[in-house]
Each structure stands twice: as structure tokens, then as C-alpha cells.
Design a protein around this motif. Structure first.
Motif, PDB file in Angstrom:
ATOM      1  N   ASP A   1     -13.507   9.070  -5.429  1.00  0.00           N
ATOM      2  CA  ASP A   1     -14.853   8.722  -5.876  1.00  0.00           C
ATOM      3  C   ASP A   1     -14.796   7.582  -6.895  1.00  0.00           C
ATOM      4  N   GLN A   2     -13.769   7.591  -7.737  1.00  0.00           N
ATOM      5  CA  GLN A   2     -13.604   6.526  -8.735  1.00  0.00           C
ATOM      6  C   GLN A   2     -13.488   5.148  -8.099  1.00  0.00           C
ATOM      7  N   VAL A   3     -12.860   5.100  -6.917  1.00  0.00           N
ATOM      8  CA  VAL A   3     -12.656   3.805  -6.246  1.00  0.00           C
ATOM      9  C   VAL A   3     -13.670   3.577  -5.130  1.00  0.00           C
ATOM     10  N   GLY A   4     -14.681   4.445  -5.052  1.00  0.00           N
ATOM     11  CA  GLY A   4     -15.767   4.259  -4.093  1.00  0.00           C
ATOM     12  C   GLY A   4     -15.428   4.600  -2.654  1.00  0.00           C
ATOM     13  N   LEU A   5     -14.454   5.487  -2.451  1.00  0.00           N
ATOM     14  CA  LEU A   5     -14.016   5.779  -1.081  1.00  0.00           C
ATOM     15  C   LEU A   5     -14.126   7.248  -0.693  1.00  0.00           C
ATOM     16  N   LEU A   6     -14.855   8.045  -1.449  1.00  0.00           N
ATOM     17  CA  LEU A   6     -14.967   9.459  -1.106  1.00  0.00           C
ATOM     18  C   LEU A   6     -15.504   9.681   0.315  1.00  0.00           C
ATOM     19  N   PRO A   7     -16.476   8.887   0.802  1.00  0.00           N
ATOM     20  CA  PRO A   7     -16.953   9.081   2.183  1.00  0.00           C
ATOM     21  C   PRO A   7     -15.885   8.831   3.248  1.00  0.00           C
ATOM     22  N   TRP A   8     -14.800   8.173   2.870  1.00  0.00           N
ATOM     23  CA  TRP A   8     -13.719   7.867   3.829  1.00  0.00           C
ATOM     24  C   TRP A   8     -12.526   8.809   3.640  1.00  0.00           C
ATOM     25  N   ALA A   9     -12.723   9.916   2.965  1.00  0.00           N
ATOM     26  CA  ALA A   9     -11.610  10.808   2.606  1.00  0.00           C
ATOM     27  C   ALA A   9     -10.821  11.293   3.815  1.00  0.00           C
ATOM     28  N   ASP A  10     -11.500  11.490   4.947  1.00  0.00           N
ATOM     29  CA  ASP A  10     -10.833  12.044   6.134  1.00  0.00           C
ATOM     30  C   ASP A  10     -10.245  10.969   7.045  1.00  0.00           C
ATOM     31  N   HIS A  11     -10.392   9.706   6.691  1.00  0.00           N
ATOM     32  CA  HIS A  11      -9.895   8.617   7.529  1.00  0.00           C
ATOM     33  C   HIS A  11      -8.407   8.374   7.271  1.00  0.00           C
ATOM     34  N   THR A  12      -7.677   8.015   8.334  1.00  0.00           N
ATOM     35  CA  THR A  12      -6.276   7.617   8.180  1.00  0.00           C
ATOM     36  C   THR A  12      -6.230   6.127   7.829  1.00  0.00           C
ATOM     37  N   PRO A  13      -5.084   5.639   7.335  1.00  0.00           N
ATOM     38  CA  PRO A  13      -4.986   4.211   6.996  1.00  0.00           C
ATOM     39  C   PRO A  13      -5.367   3.278   8.144  1.00  0.00           C
ATOM     40  N   ALA A  14      -5.033   3.647   9.377  1.00  0.00           N
ATOM     41  CA  ALA A  14      -5.352   2.791  10.522  1.00  0.00           C
ATOM     42  C   ALA A  14      -6.862   2.631  10.714  1.00  0.00           C
ATOM     43  N   GLU A  15      -7.632   3.560  10.167  1.00  0.00           N
ATOM     44  CA  GLU A  15      -9.096   3.509  10.297  1.00  0.00           C
ATOM     45  C   GLU A  15      -9.749   2.819   9.098  1.00  0.00           C
ATOM     46  N   LEU A  16      -8.939   2.250   8.210  1.00  0.00           N
ATOM     47  CA  LEU A  16      -9.442   1.605   7.011  1.00  0.00           C
ATOM     48  C   LEU A  16      -9.038   0.131   6.983  1.00  0.00           C
TER      49      LEU A  16
ATOM     50  N   PHE B   1       0.810  -1.221   0.000  1.00  0.00           N
ATOM     51  CA  PHE B   1       0.000   0.000   0.000  1.00  0.00           C
ATOM     52  C   PHE B   1       0.848   1.278   0.000  1.00  0.00           C
ATOM     53  N   ASN B   2       1.890   1.336   0.861  1.00  0.00           N
ATOM     54  CA  ASN B   2       2.803   2.485   0.918  1.00  0.00           C
ATOM     55  C   ASN B   2       2.084   3.804   1.194  1.00  0.00           C
ATOM     56  N   LEU B   3       1.138   3.776   2.139  1.00  0.00           N
ATOM     57  CA  LEU B   3       0.432   4.995   2.534  1.00  0.00           C
ATOM     58  C   LEU B   3       1.108   5.628   3.747  1.00  0.00           C
ATOM     59  N   LEU B   4       1.016   6.956   3.854  1.00  0.00           N
ATOM     60  CA  LEU B   4       1.536   7.659   5.033  1.00  0.00           C
ATOM     61  C   LEU B   4       0.561   7.448   6.184  1.00  0.00           C
ATOM     62  N   ALA B   5       1.058   6.901   7.288  1.00  0.00           N
ATOM     63  CA  ALA B   5       0.190   6.397   8.353  1.00  0.00           C
ATOM     64  C   ALA B   5      -0.644   7.485   9.032  1.00  0.00           C
ATOM     65  N   ARG B   6      -0.081   8.664   9.245  1.00  0.00           N
ATOM     66  CA  ARG B   6      -0.782   9.697  10.015  1.00  0.00           C
ATOM     67  C   ARG B   6      -1.474  10.721   9.114  1.00  0.00           C
ATOM     68  N   THR B   7      -1.640  10.356   7.857  1.00  0.00           N
ATOM     69  CA  THR B   7      -2.190  11.272   6.863  1.00  0.00           C
ATOM     70  C   THR B   7      -3.518  10.725   6.354  1.00  0.00           C
ATOM     71  N   SER B   8      -4.485  11.598   6.135  1.00  0.00           N
ATOM     72  CA  SER B   8      -5.805  11.156   5.682  1.00  0.00           C
ATOM     73  C   SER B   8      -5.736  10.530   4.291  1.00  0.00           C
ATOM     74  N   ALA B   9      -6.788   9.792   3.960  1.00  0.00           N
ATOM     75  CA  ALA B   9      -6.864   9.192   2.627  1.00  0.00           C
ATOM     76  C   ALA B   9      -6.750  10.274   1.556  1.00  0.00           C
ATOM     77  N   LEU B  10      -7.463  11.376   1.744  1.00  0.00           N
ATOM     78  CA  LEU B  10      -7.437  12.458   0.756  1.00  0.00           C
ATOM     79  C   LEU B  10      -6.028  13.008   0.584  1.00  0.00           C
ATOM     80  N   GLU B  11      -5.337  13.245   1.689  1.00  0.00           N
ATOM     81  CA  GLU B  11      -3.979  13.805   1.614  1.00  0.00           C
ATOM     82  C   GLU B  11      -3.011  12.806   0.994  1.00  0.00           C
ATOM     83  N   ASN B  12      -3.198  11.506   1.260  1.00  0.00           N
ATOM     84  CA  ASN B  12      -2.364  10.493   0.617  1.00  0.00           C
ATOM     85  C   ASN B  12      -2.532  10.523  -0.899  1.00  0.00           C
ATOM     86  N   VAL B  13      -3.778  10.674  -1.337  1.00  0.00           N
ATOM     87  CA  VAL B  13      -4.053  10.679  -2.773  1.00  0.00           C
ATOM     88  C   VAL B  13      -3.508  11.946  -3.428  1.00  0.00           C
ATOM     89  N   GLU B  14      -3.483  13.054  -2.676  1.00  0.00           N
ATOM     90  CA  GLU B  14      -2.984  14.326  -3.202  1.00  0.00           C
ATOM     91  C   GLU B  14      -1.476  14.328  -3.463  1.00  0.00           C
TER      92      GLU B  14
END
Length: 240
Positions: free
Chosen positions: A132-147, A97-110
């Protein structure tokens, strides 16, 4: 007149090390990939599939041979030119996945757009579209640990899509997921491919490879065989 392939590899070799310690990972790979294809790359460890994917992703250069992308001779580009090609045309999805742990989904995508110097408004709008393309817009403010793992991989795919690449390169994208989540990710990649994105995926899992239109089998640094016609409903063809 048929369209020229998006990607052409001709006689690609790759040698690591020198002298007695030299190891030839690729021994003359020939491969053509059409625009809009969904290609699964398979093979045992050490077969050359990951080395080939690194070359296709402009993360490494061949020792010899020709690599054309959109008609451009990639092996003749310098490091900065390859980096530009990578940022403009390629998106990457990794097993971890290689996501930044303390960063929201939206900020990771940015992030890729931040590196491009895009404005905050443009980054946010593009990231929201991608989520929105991947069906996760409602989770934009969640961090990876919350997903969940599947949701984290969707965020990673959204991040790869945010630059609107021609090609999505996925390295074992379901390797850390259970079967149900893996199928969800493969169905998502299939839908994205249907929009015109070319998908190149390394996988060890035959069940996941079955989602592809084309399966390329590597062995001992060479393309052993190519199977075409998986998703078209046409009879499966094999090419040596």
C-alpha cells in the motif's frame, strides 16, 4: 546539541587480493551520513562507490578504518552480528528487481519476514501495508510477469520496506527502466525519505541524482567531493 550522524566512515580502506595481485579499491574514505538524508553516490566504474555501498550494507568488511552505524563499531562485529544488523536495520533495492518469478507480489514482499520466522498473519498484514505504501496493493496477487518494470521495482521497494528499516540502500534502482518509470521510482523514494527513512542510492544518472539531498562523488577509491542542499532550496554547497 546536534544529533550524531547515523553513519560514520573514517579512513576506510579495502584491498582485494594479496601480493603483486593486490588491488586497493578504497584508499581512505571519510564520510558522515545524517539520519533522514537522501544520498546519491556517483562516480566512474572502479571509483569505489559499489565497494563502499557493500560495506555500508554489511555485505563486506573494510580492510582497515572505522565504520560506525547508530554508534556501533561495525568493523568489530562478527558475521552473525553483521547479518542481524543487516536484517534489522537495512533494506535493499537492486537494479534487476530480484523478484521470484512464479510468486505473487504479496509473497515476494513477505519473504524477509518469512526468514525472520514471523507468523503467516503477521507477514501478510505487514506485506499488505508495504504494498500500500508503494501504491501496489491492488496488484498483490499478480506475478512479476504480469507487472511492468516500474511496478516490479515498486514491489522490490515494498519488500525492502517490509522490515521497517532505518536505511534503504538502492543500487542503480532505475537502471532497467525508461525515463518516465525512472522518475516515478525517484518520486517514490523521495516520498519515503520524507517519512524519515534514510536513502542511500548508487546511480550513474545525473538526472536521478538530482532527486537526492546530498550527492557524494567518488574517484580513484576516495570521496572526491560532496554536494549538499539539493532538495532543501538552499544554495548548493561543495565540500572537498
Amino acid at each position: 546539541m546536534s544529533e550524531a550522524p547515523l553513519i560514520v566512515l573514517e579512513g576506510i580502506t579495502k584491498t582485494f587480493g594479496e601480493g603483486a595481485a593486490a588491488f586497493q579499491a578504497l584508499k581512505g574514505v571519510d564520510l558522515a551520513i545524517d539520519r533522514g538524508d537522501f544520498v546519491a553516490v556517483m562516480g566512474p566504474s572502479g571509483s569505489g562507490k559499489s565497494t563502499t555501498m557493500n560495506i555500508l550494507g554489511c555485505l563486506d568488511v573494510p580492510t582497515s578504518g572505522q565504520f560506525n552505524f547508530r554508534g556501533v563499531a561495525v568493523q568489530d562485529l562478527n558475521r552473525d552480528q553483521r547479518s542481524l544488523l543487516r536484517r534489522r536495520y537495512l533494506g535493499f533495492v537492486f537494479q534487476g528487481f530480484n523478484l521470484l518469478a512464479r510468486t505473487s507480489a504479496l509473497e515476494n514482499v513477505e519473504l524477509p519476514l518469512l526468514y525472520r520466522g514471523e507468523s503467516k498473519k503477521a507477514r501478510r498484514e505487514a506485506a499488505e501495508r508495504s504494498l500500500d505504501q508503494v501504491g501496489l496493493l491492488p496488484w498483490a496477487d499478480h506475478t512479476p510477469a504480469e507487472l511492468s518494470g516500474g511496478q516490479q521495482q515498486r514491489v522490490a521497494i515494498a519488500r525492502a520496506l517490509v522490515t521497517q528499516p532505518d536505511v534503504l540502500l538502492a543500487d542503480e534502482p532505475t537502471g532497467n527502466l525508461d525515463t518516465e518509470r525512472s522518475i516515478e521510482i525517484m518520486e517514490l523514494l523521495t516520498r519515503l525519505n520524507a517519512t524519515g527513512i534514510t536513502v542511500l542510492m548508487v546511480t550513474h544518472e545525473e538526472e536521478m541524482a538530482e532527486f537526492a539531498k546530498t550527492i557524494v562523488h567518488f574517484r580513484d577509491g576516495l570521496v572526491e567531493r560532496i554536494e549538499r542542499g539539493h532538495k532543501s532550496g538552499a544554495p548548493l554547497e561543495e565540500h572537498a
